[in-house]
Design an enzyme around this catalytic site. Structure first.
Site, short mmCIF file in Angstrom:
data_model
loop_
_atom_site.label_atom_id
_atom_site.label_comp_id
_atom_site.label_asym_id
_atom_site.label_seq_id
_atom_site.Cartn_x
_atom_site.Cartn_y
_atom_site.Cartn_z
N ASP A 161 0.84 -1.20 0.00
CA ASP A 161 0.00 0.00 0.00
C ASP A 161 0.88 1.26 0.00
OD1 ASP A 161 -2.31 1.51 0.11
OD2 ASP A 161 -3.24 0.26 1.66
N GLU A 194 0.11 -0.35 -5.11
CA GLU A 194 -0.91 0.70 -5.19
C GLU A 194 -0.27 2.02 -5.65
OE1 GLU A 194 -4.16 1.04 -2.60
OE2 GLU A 194 -3.90 -0.93 -1.68
N TRP A 195 0.90 1.93 -6.18
CA TRP A 195 1.73 3.05 -6.62
C TRP A 195 0.96 4.07 -7.46
CZ3 TRP A 195 6.87 1.07 -9.29
CH2 TRP A 195 7.50 2.11 -9.99
N PRO A 196 0.31 3.67 -8.58
CA PRO A 196 -0.36 4.71 -9.38
C PRO A 196 -1.53 5.39 -8.67
CG PRO A 196 -0.72 2.52 -10.35
CD PRO A 196 0.23 2.34 -9.23
N TYR A 198 -1.74 6.42 -5.73
CA TYR A 198 -1.29 7.55 -4.92
C TYR A 198 -0.69 8.67 -5.77
CZ TYR A 198 -2.44 4.81 -0.86
OH TYR A 198 -3.15 4.10 0.09
N ASP A 222 -10.70 2.62 -3.38
CA ASP A 222 -11.12 1.35 -2.79
C ASP A 222 -12.56 0.98 -3.19
OD1 ASP A 222 -8.74 1.65 -1.51
OD2 ASP A 222 -9.56 1.58 0.52
#
Ligand code: GLA
Length: 445
Positions: A161, A194-196, A198, A222
């Site tokens: 995350d 979940e890199w992209p 953020y 989410d």
């Protein structure tokens, strides 16, 4: 040997379809399938008052048991994944992560052994920043030791995350460093990022980099247990499909988040729509529901072999929405063997079922069907409709918020004719209102 074969596969793939490099760990060659606790069980750590539903080793062991006994494993669901809230609030004396001792008394290694004994894989969760989203110790400054710990525990997947990151550069570096740290352990660990998600609020993420370091990545917010949430994710994906679709392929997938089928918020038709559109999007199929008590209709849908086969198609091309006409969304996904999956969702939620007139001549990929194609409906029923001429018509009835799914395959003689004589003059796709979308699609995919 297996490594060599994989490298060869990647070279072939890159020579033909892959736009960029790939995380070379041999994992997720088709979208992964499994179960992830978050949407259904969230951060329920109250095992005193709610022993059956708290995030504990007992829950994961029960889910693993049921995945085997109730046909989930046979249907292809393989990963049992822990999300946030499994950790103790402090690291141990050597700086290693440890599971909450009350809820995971056996520790993660023992849980992994149990899950493996069932022929399944175990996933775990951590965060690139100082703390996880729920406030447990994050991996920042500990990437190597945490990767090593997960490998020693024989974990098979890491969901990583991006909460509580220090700044955007450190976030990006953190994802790259964790990816390298996982590779360094020598264990094949699927890396779910979940890199992209953020980065999008600030700028368009660099998907070339992301694909090189992750096996799958979350782009949008989410999922919640509601139609509004599911359609929000679908619409986000459609609005960004020209950016994200070209990066999907074997070993690298866009992740629109969990399947919430079998819970409380989606009607039966909406559950069908989520299952089919997730298959069209070549999405990881990670259910978040309670497999111990699941409605038989939801179970049959989640285990529908024909829909799963589309999700798992070895060509690995992500589908895209090709048109939106009169509140019908039309999706297309190229499949192996000169086939295309088409899905049509009735996005109008007023009134009753509506007819969607399918004229062969208006199938977006109509040029490929000249003079005939074979049509098979996959959902609601598997029906072989046989060979249809370019001028045939067929009517689907679709419930509000429901979806139908069918496969069009191009018989060899049509393919031959296509190659000999492309019917460039027959531009019948005028019937589609948003011609622009279709033209955009033809340019990009
Ligand atoms: C974020 C992620 C979710 C889940 C929670 C856990 O919101 O996007 O998928 O992992 O954190 O805290």
């Amino acid at each position: 040997m297996a490594r060599k074969a994989f490298t060869f596969l990647i070279l072939i793939c890159c020579a033909t379809v892959c736009p960029v490099y790939l995380l070379e760990n041999g994992m997720a060659l088709t979208p992964i399938m499994g179960w992830l606790h978050w949407e259904r069980f969230t951060c329920n750590i109250d095992c005193y008052n709610d022993p059956d539903n708290c995030v504990s080793e007992k829950l994961f062991m029960q889910i693993a048991d049921i995945m085997v006994t109730d046909g989930w494993k046979d249907a292809g669901y393989e990963y049992v994944c822990i999300d946030d809230c499994w950790l103790a609030f402090t690291r141990d004396k050597e700086g290693r992560l440890q599971a909450d001792p009350d809820r995971f008394p056996g520790g993660i290694k023992k849980l992994a052994d149990y899950v493996h004994s069932k022929g399944l894989k175990l996933g775990i969760y951590q965060d690139v920043g100082n703390r996880t989203c729920a406030g447990y110790p994050g991996s920042y400054g500990h990437y190597d030791i945490d990767a090593q710990t997960f490998a020693e525990w024989e974990v098979d997947l890491l969901k990583f995350d991006g909460c509580n990151f220090i700044n955007l550069d450190i976030l990006v570096e953190g994802y790259k460093n964790m990816s390298k740290a996982l590779i360094k352990t020598g264990r094949n660990i699927t890396f779910s990022c979940e890199w992209p998600l953020y980065l999008w609020p600030f700028h368009t993420p660099n998907y070339t980099d992301i694909r090189e370091h992750c096996n799958q990545w979350r782009n949008s917010g989410d999922v919640f247990d509601s139609w509004q949430s599911v359609t929000g994710i679908i619409d986000w994906t459609v609005n960004h499909q020209h950016v994200i679709v070209p990066f999907a392929g074997p070993g690298a997938w866009n992740d629109p988040d969990m399947l919430v089928i079998g819970n409380f918020g989606l009607s039966p038709d909406q559950q069908v729509s989520q299952m089919i559109i997730w298959a069209m999007m070549a999405a990881p199929l990670l259910m978040s529901n309670d497999l111990r008590y699941i409605d038989p209709k939801a179970k049959a849908l989640l285990q529908n072999k024909n829909i799963i086969a589309i999700n798992q198609d070895p060509l690995g091309k992500q589908g895209y929405r090709i048109a939106s006409v009169n509140n019908f969304d039309v999706w297309e996904r190229p499949l192996s063997g000169d086939r295309y999956a088409f899905a049509v969702t009735n996005r109008y939620d007023l009134g009753g079922p509506r007819h969607f007139p399918l004229f062969m001549a208006t199938i977006p990929g109509w040029r490929r069907c000249f003079p005939t194609c074979l049509i098979v409906t996959i959902f609601p029923n598997f029906v072989e409709l046989g060979e249809h001429s370019f001028l045939s018509q067929y009517k689907f009835t679709i419930n509000p918020t429901g979806t139908v799914l069918f496969i069009v395959s191009i018989p060899p003689k049509t393919k031959l004719l296509n190659n000999l004589n492309k019917p460039a003059g027959l531009k019948l796709n005028r019937t589609w209102k948003n011609l622009n979308t279709i033209q955009r699609k033809e340019n990009y995919f």
